[in-house]
Enzyme design. Structure first.
Site, mmCIF file in Angstrom:
data_model
loop_
_atom_site.group_PDB
_atom_site.id
_atom_site.type_symbol
_atom_site.label_atom_id
_atom_site.label_comp_id
_atom_site.label_asym_id
_atom_site.label_seq_id
_atom_site.Cartn_x
_atom_site.Cartn_y
_atom_site.Cartn_z
ATOM 1 N N HIS A 75 0.750 -1.128 -0.051
ATOM 2 C CA HIS A 75 -0.061 0.029 0.195
ATOM 3 C C HIS A 75 0.899 1.312 -0.037
ATOM 4 O O HIS A 75 0.658 2.099 -0.812
ATOM 5 C CB HIS A 75 -0.914 0.037 1.186
ATOM 6 C CG HIS A 75 -1.884 1.191 1.228
ATOM 7 N ND1 HIS A 75 -1.813 1.936 2.078
ATOM 8 C CD2 HIS A 75 -3.136 1.202 0.514
ATOM 9 C CE1 HIS A 75 -2.982 2.984 1.997
ATOM 10 N NE2 HIS A 75 -3.675 2.633 0.926
ATOM 11 N N ASP A 119 -6.062 1.551 -2.084
ATOM 12 C CA ASP A 119 -6.828 1.287 -0.886
ATOM 13 C C ASP A 119 -7.697 0.007 -1.114
ATOM 14 O O ASP A 119 -7.860 -0.718 0.063
ATOM 15 C CB ASP A 119 -7.655 2.611 -0.537
ATOM 16 C CG ASP A 119 -7.014 3.940 0.060
ATOM 17 O OD1 ASP A 119 -5.783 3.745 0.038
ATOM 18 O OD2 ASP A 119 -7.593 4.769 0.169
#
Length: 145
Positions: A75, A119
């Site tokens: 991420h 996300d």
């Protein structure tokens, strides 16, 4: 004007000048939180991921401690790529939905699509990765070299 009023006015002006130097808070953090909750169907509160391993939370260094921590590193790397594209991932707002199959993105701009995909990928990764309580709130100075 009374001298006391001038002092108050001066104090307000000085405080506003100082406030202009405060960086904005990440706006999409709330959205990311909802994606996490949707992906894991509410089984674990999103704050559990804020201080986990070497990469979940602010910053990140060293080798991820487990699969869940690797999700956070991926991420972080994804946000890094978004920044290279000229996007501001922590400030980018996007449209998403929580359906019966889990969360999905529905956005318009390239930056919104990319950040939402970062996300979404992380939220789904969190949902499928085991959570090890021993890796919560670790001493990163010792374990993340």
């Amino acid at each position: 004007m009374y001298p006391a009023h001038l002092l108050v006015l001066l104090a307000v002006c000085v405080s506003l000048l100082g406030a202009s130097a405060i960086p904005p808070l990440p706006l999409n953090l709330v959205q990311f939180t909802y994606l996490i909750q949707c992906a894991n169907k509410g089984s674990r509160a999103s704050y559990h991921y804020a201080d986990y391993g070497c990469y979940c939370g602010a910053g990140g260094s060293g080798t991820p401690v487990d699969e869940l921590d690797r999700c956070c590193k991926i991420h972080d790397d994804c946000y890094g790529e978004a920044e290279k594209m000229g996007c501001y991932p922590k400030l980018t707002m996007y449209n998403y939905y929580c359906g019966t199959e889990g969360p999905y993105c529905n956005t318009k701009t390239d930056c919104q699509r990319y950040v939402c995909a970062c996300d979404l990928q992380a939220a789904k990764c969190f949902a499928r990765s085991p959570y090890n309580n021993k890796n919560y709130n670790i001493d990163t100075s010792k374990r993340c070299k």
